[in-house]
Write an enzyme that holds these catalytic residues in place. Sequence first.
Site, PDB file in Angstrom:
ATOM      1  N   HIS A 168      35.880  63.077  15.960  1.00  0.00           N
ATOM      2  CA  HIS A 168      35.220  62.178  17.242  1.00  0.00           C
ATOM      3  C   HIS A 168      35.963  60.688  17.457  1.00  0.00           C
ATOM      4  O   HIS A 168      37.287  60.973  16.846  1.00  0.00           O
ATOM      5  CB  HIS A 168      33.956  61.060  16.190  1.00  0.00           C
ATOM      6  CG  HIS A 168      32.829  61.782  15.851  1.00  0.00           C
ATOM      7  ND1 HIS A 168      32.019  61.318  15.773  1.00  0.00           N
ATOM      8  CD2 HIS A 168      32.599  63.052  15.704  1.00  0.00           C
ATOM      9  CE1 HIS A 168      30.869  62.567  15.108  1.00  0.00           C
ATOM     10  NE2 HIS A 168      31.339  63.626  16.059  1.00  0.00           N
TER      11      HIS A 168
ATOM     12  N   TYR B 266      27.030  52.225  13.850  1.00  0.00           N
ATOM     13  CA  TYR B 266      26.758  51.517  12.388  1.00  0.00           C
ATOM     14  C   TYR B 266      26.175  49.906  13.134  1.00  0.00           C
ATOM     15  O   TYR B 266      26.281  49.546  13.905  1.00  0.00           O
ATOM     16  CB  TYR B 266      28.464  50.782  12.247  1.00  0.00           C
ATOM     17  CG  TYR B 266      29.505  51.507  11.459  1.00  0.00           C
ATOM     18  CD1 TYR B 266      29.499  52.269  12.260  1.00  0.00           C
ATOM     19  CD2 TYR B 266      29.558  51.917   9.882  1.00  0.00           C
ATOM     20  CE1 TYR B 266      30.754  54.151  11.585  1.00  0.00           C
ATOM     21  CE2 TYR B 266      30.104  52.798   9.112  1.00  0.00           C
ATOM     22  CZ  TYR B 266      31.097  53.032   9.881  1.00  0.00           C
ATOM     23  OH  TYR B 266      31.613  54.268   9.430  1.00  0.00           O
TER      24      TYR B 266
ATOM     25  N   PRO C 198      31.983  51.663   1.857  1.00  0.00           N
ATOM     26  CA  PRO C 198      31.412  53.104   1.961  1.00  0.00           C
ATOM     27  C   PRO C 198      32.056  52.637   3.731  1.00  0.00           C
ATOM     28  O   PRO C 198      32.213  53.350   4.473  1.00  0.00           O
ATOM     29  CB  PRO C 198      30.295  53.041   1.728  1.00  0.00           C
ATOM     30  CG  PRO C 198      29.706  52.700   1.033  1.00  0.00           C
ATOM     31  CD  PRO C 198      30.642  51.530   0.613  1.00  0.00           C
TER      32      PRO C 198
ATOM     33  N   LYS D 135      36.394  54.624   3.974  1.00  0.00           N
ATOM     34  CA  LYS D 135      37.371  54.739   3.244  1.00  0.00           C
ATOM     35  C   LYS D 135      38.320  55.794   1.773  1.00  0.00           C
ATOM     36  O   LYS D 135      39.383  55.518   2.160  1.00  0.00           O
ATOM     37  CB  LYS D 135      39.141  53.220   4.053  1.00  0.00           C
ATOM     38  CG  LYS D 135      38.906  53.125   4.853  1.00  0.00           C
ATOM     39  CD  LYS D 135      40.323  53.691   5.765  1.00  0.00           C
ATOM     40  CE  LYS D 135      39.436  53.618   6.746  1.00  0.00           C
ATOM     41  NZ  LYS D 135      40.112  54.723   7.635  1.00  0.00           N
TER      42      LYS D 135
ATOM     43  N   TYR E 282      40.468  52.109  11.032  1.00  0.00           N
ATOM     44  CA  TYR E 282      39.634  52.921  11.670  1.00  0.00           C
ATOM     45  C   TYR E 282      39.857  54.262  10.770  1.00  0.00           C
ATOM     46  O   TYR E 282      39.675  55.480  10.690  1.00  0.00           O
ATOM     47  CB  TYR E 282      38.206  52.843  12.154  1.00  0.00           C
ATOM     48  CG  TYR E 282      37.212  53.949  12.045  1.00  0.00           C
ATOM     49  CD1 TYR E 282      35.566  53.216  10.935  1.00  0.00           C
ATOM     50  CD2 TYR E 282      37.043  54.797  12.364  1.00  0.00           C
ATOM     51  CE1 TYR E 282      34.720  53.933  10.720  1.00  0.00           C
ATOM     52  CE2 TYR E 282      35.867  55.967  12.732  1.00  0.00           C
ATOM     53  CZ  TYR E 282      34.421  54.658  11.379  1.00  0.00           C
ATOM     54  OH  TYR E 282      33.399  56.314  11.124  1.00  0.00           O
TER      55      TYR E 282
HETATM   56  P1  RFL Z   1      35.981  61.796  -6.965  1.00  0.00           P
HETATM   57  O1  RFL Z   1      35.630  62.594  -6.039  1.00  0.00           O
HETATM   58  O2  RFL Z   1      35.456  60.587  -8.061  1.00  0.00           O
HETATM   59  O3  RFL Z   1      36.458  62.492  -8.851  1.00  0.00           O
HETATM   60  C1  RFL Z   1      37.042  62.524  -9.845  1.00  0.00           C
HETATM   61  C2  RFL Z   1      36.805  63.660 -10.057  1.00  0.00           C
HETATM   62  O4  RFL Z   1      37.207  63.975 -12.264  1.00  0.00           O
HETATM   63  C3  RFL Z   1      36.299  64.352 -12.909  1.00  0.00           C
HETATM   64  N1  RFL Z   1      36.084  63.417 -13.993  1.00  0.00           N
HETATM   65  C4  RFL Z   1      37.111  63.885 -15.836  1.00  0.00           C
HETATM   66  N2  RFL Z   1      37.467  65.042 -15.544  1.00  0.00           N
HETATM   67  C5  RFL Z   1      37.935  65.003 -16.740  1.00  0.00           C
HETATM   68  N3  RFL Z   1      38.406  63.856 -17.926  1.00  0.00           N
HETATM   69  C6  RFL Z   1      37.873  62.643 -17.879  1.00  0.00           C
HETATM   70  N4  RFL Z   1      37.218  62.093 -17.938  1.00  0.00           N
HETATM   71  C7  RFL Z   1      36.868  62.663 -16.422  1.00  0.00           C
HETATM   72  N5  RFL Z   1      35.724  61.494 -15.695  1.00  0.00           N
HETATM   73  C8  RFL Z   1      35.882  62.429 -14.618  1.00  0.00           C
HETATM   74  C9  RFL Z   1      35.167  63.810 -12.663  1.00  0.00           C
HETATM   75  O5  RFL Z   1      33.744  65.227 -12.491  1.00  0.00           O
HETATM   76  C10 RFL Z   1      35.288  63.959 -10.524  1.00  0.00           C
HETATM   77  O6  RFL Z   1      35.189  65.761 -10.740  1.00  0.00           O
HETATM   78  O7  RFL Z   1      37.561  60.668  -7.066  1.00  0.00           O
HETATM   79  P2  RFL Z   1      38.839  60.903  -6.148  1.00  0.00           P
HETATM   80  O8  RFL Z   1      38.934  62.611  -6.340  1.00  0.00           O
HETATM   81  O9  RFL Z   1      40.115  59.897  -6.167  1.00  0.00           O
HETATM   82  O10 RFL Z   1      37.944  60.897  -4.294  1.00  0.00           O
HETATM   83  C11 RFL Z   1      37.646  59.461  -4.149  1.00  0.00           C
HETATM   84  C12 RFL Z   1      36.528  60.216  -3.427  1.00  0.00           C
HETATM   85  O11 RFL Z   1      35.335  61.288  -3.996  1.00  0.00           O
HETATM   86  C13 RFL Z   1      35.379  58.273  -3.316  1.00  0.00           C
HETATM   87  O12 RFL Z   1      36.228  57.446  -2.576  1.00  0.00           O
HETATM   88  C14 RFL Z   1      33.877  58.698  -1.714  1.00  0.00           C
HETATM   89  O13 RFL Z   1      33.829  59.858  -1.962  1.00  0.00           O
HETATM   90  C15 RFL Z   1      34.103  57.822  -1.494  1.00  0.00           C
HETATM   91  N6  RFL Z   1      33.468  57.919  -0.022  1.00  0.00           N
HETATM   92  C16 RFL Z   1      33.375  57.783   0.776  1.00  0.00           C
HETATM   93  N7  RFL Z   1      34.846  58.114   1.264  1.00  0.00           N
HETATM   94  C17 RFL Z   1      35.384  57.898   2.922  1.00  0.00           C
HETATM   95  O14 RFL Z   1      37.208  57.749   3.162  1.00  0.00           O
HETATM   96  N8  RFL Z   1      34.694  58.117   3.876  1.00  0.00           N
HETATM   97  C18 RFL Z   1      33.234  58.744   3.910  1.00  0.00           C
HETATM   98  O15 RFL Z   1      32.267  58.354   4.520  1.00  0.00           O
HETATM   99  C19 RFL Z   1      32.749  57.931   2.407  1.00  0.00           C
HETATM  100  N9  RFL Z   1      31.519  57.363   2.210  1.00  0.00           N
HETATM  101  C20 RFL Z   1      32.191  57.499  -0.290  1.00  0.00           C
HETATM  102  C21 RFL Z   1      30.808  58.254   1.067  1.00  0.00           C
HETATM  103  C22 RFL Z   1      31.560  57.464  -1.534  1.00  0.00           C
HETATM  104  C23 RFL Z   1      29.442  57.324  -2.195  1.00  0.00           C
HETATM  105  N10 RFL Z   1      29.477  57.496  -3.229  1.00  0.00           N
HETATM  106  C24 RFL Z   1      28.294  58.025  -3.594  1.00  0.00           C
HETATM  107  C25 RFL Z   1      30.000  56.223  -4.239  1.00  0.00           C
HETATM  108  C26 RFL Z   1      29.529  57.645   0.661  1.00  0.00           C
HETATM  109  C27 RFL Z   1      29.121  57.553  -0.395  1.00  0.00           C
HETATM  110  C28 RFL Z   1      28.060  57.370  -0.679  1.00  0.00           C
HETATM  111  C1  PHB Z   2      29.195  59.505   5.929  1.00  0.00           C
HETATM  112  O1  PHB Z   2      28.808  61.006   6.678  1.00  0.00           O
HETATM  113  O2  PHB Z   2      28.781  60.138   4.559  1.00  0.00           O
HETATM  114  C2  PHB Z   2      29.469  58.327   6.253  1.00  0.00           C
HETATM  115  C3  PHB Z   2      30.094  57.485   7.374  1.00  0.00           C
HETATM  116  C4  PHB Z   2      30.330  57.099   7.811  1.00  0.00           C
HETATM  117  C5  PHB Z   2      30.698  55.795   6.319  1.00  0.00           C
HETATM  118  C6  PHB Z   2      30.273  56.215   5.340  1.00  0.00           C
HETATM  119  C7  PHB Z   2      29.731  57.042   5.093  1.00  0.00           C
HETATM  120  O3  PHB Z   2      31.370  54.468   6.680  1.00  0.00           O
END
Ligand code: RFL
Ligand code: PHB
Length: 395
Positions: free
Chosen positions: A76, A204, A296, A300, A388
């Site tokens: 994008h 957004y 979110p 990031k 961004y």
């Molecule tokens: P994770 O992905 O949470 O992975 C952690 C792993 O550790 C395991 N775990 C354990 N394993 C062993 N022993 C234990 N005691 C444990 N406890 C936990 C878990 O099962 C899991 O597999 O952390 P990590 O690797 O640091 O990654 C971080 C990302 O997942 C997170 O920052 C993003 O998903 C946040 N996020 C977004 N980030 C972006 O860069 N761009 C986005 O567009 C974006 N959108 C989002 C998001 C997060 C969201 N939610 C649901 C919180 C949108 C949403 C809705």
């Molecule tokens: C997503 O596609 O899940 C998404 C995209 C942009 C954001 C957060 C989540 O800022």
Amino acid sequence: MVQFTRTQVAVIGSGPSGLLLSELLRKAGVDSVVIDRQSRSHIEARIRAGVLEWGTVEALREVGAGDRMDREGMPHSGFEMYFNGFRHRIDLVGLVNRQVMVYGQTELTKDLISGRLASGAPLTFCAEDVRIENVTSGNPKVCFVHGGETQIIACDYIAGCDGYHGMARQTIPSDILQVYERIYPFGWLGVLVDQPPISEELIYANGSHGFALCSMRSSSRSRYYLQCQINENLEDWSDERFFDELERRLGPETGRHLQRGASIEKSIAPLRSFVAEPMRYGRLFLVGDAAHIVPPTGAKGLNLAAADAQVLARALIEFYHSGRVDLLDRYSDTCLRRVWKVERFSWYLSQLLHMFPDATPFERKMQQAEFDYIAQSENASRSIAENYVGLPLSL
Ligand code: RFL
Ligand code: PHB
């Protein structure tokens, strides 16, 4: 029966940060063992982030996990911001000459898992009762139970990549760990639907009814979010109610292009800013969400987790290849300088784009003035674009 293993780096957590770290290490000839408490199918079904900075894209290619992303991901060049019916496009390529890649975290995680399993490198799911021992001594251990058997991994270093709810951070004594936190007075209600996205770029939107985000996973799968109340009940949100509300927040001109469908996932996420300092304690390093959370809004969280993984991989590789410990000693400071800048950007965009329930008329005017300024100032738009697409990594 107790089973003993020895490795160089024990990685707790197989989310994006743990998997990327272990694969970067493997490519450089450093051994690691990855364990996760969840099953593979659970991990591969989690719907989360969607936008990758180019630095994250390149790191995935470097570990050989970029082929499907390069085929199916969508580069994008910009995104749209709406404020009370006014529109402004942030032209990422025109302003900072960089793109982002829209590719789901779910798919990226699947690619990293299948790459690691194909290589034969150790990756254990369903690890129960994971514990860290001797982290301040020269011989740390990770202990867990798998299939009824106790396993002990002796290692040089431990990477706590176990997310916000993990146990690694909890092993750092509370008089050493400093925590900074802000909880936002709303959440995001997300819906995934097999319908083409409403627009080619992300939107957004902040209007008088609250925030909305239009994102996507492919040309036929859309991801939409609405700002909602923290204690909202999912059962109260039928697909019809969700799409009615989304249409209202986008306004008639854009809203009429919305293609509705049955949701294939629906969930509520709270919004939080959180940093735990330092990110190292003895032989334990915290990586990704284990150390910090961003709301979110700036897309990031995943990218910040991938950045930590790259900084730690470089420091560990230097240690194993040339005995240098200075990069390991600087790991926490190096990461935190960038983490705080990304926290600032995510907080700033969240402040700008949401309807705060307790906002005074003055604060709403400030949001309006900020948006007008961004729309009229190339410098202000460039600052948003620069953040961004991702700030540079200082390794
Ligand atoms: P994770 O992905 O949470 O992975 C952690 C792993 O550790 C395991 N775990 C354990 N394993 C062993 N022993 C234990 N005691 C444990 N406890 C936990 C878990 O099962 C899991 O597999 O952390 P990590 O690797 O640091 O990654 C971080 C990302 O997942 C997170 O920052 C993003 O998903 C946040 N996020 C977004 N980030 C972006 O860069 N761009 C986005 O567009 C974006 N959108 C989002 C998001 C997060 C969201 N939610 C649901 C919180 C949108 C949403 C809705
Ligand atoms: C997503 O596609 O899940 C998404 C995209 C942009 C954001 C957060 C989540 O800022």
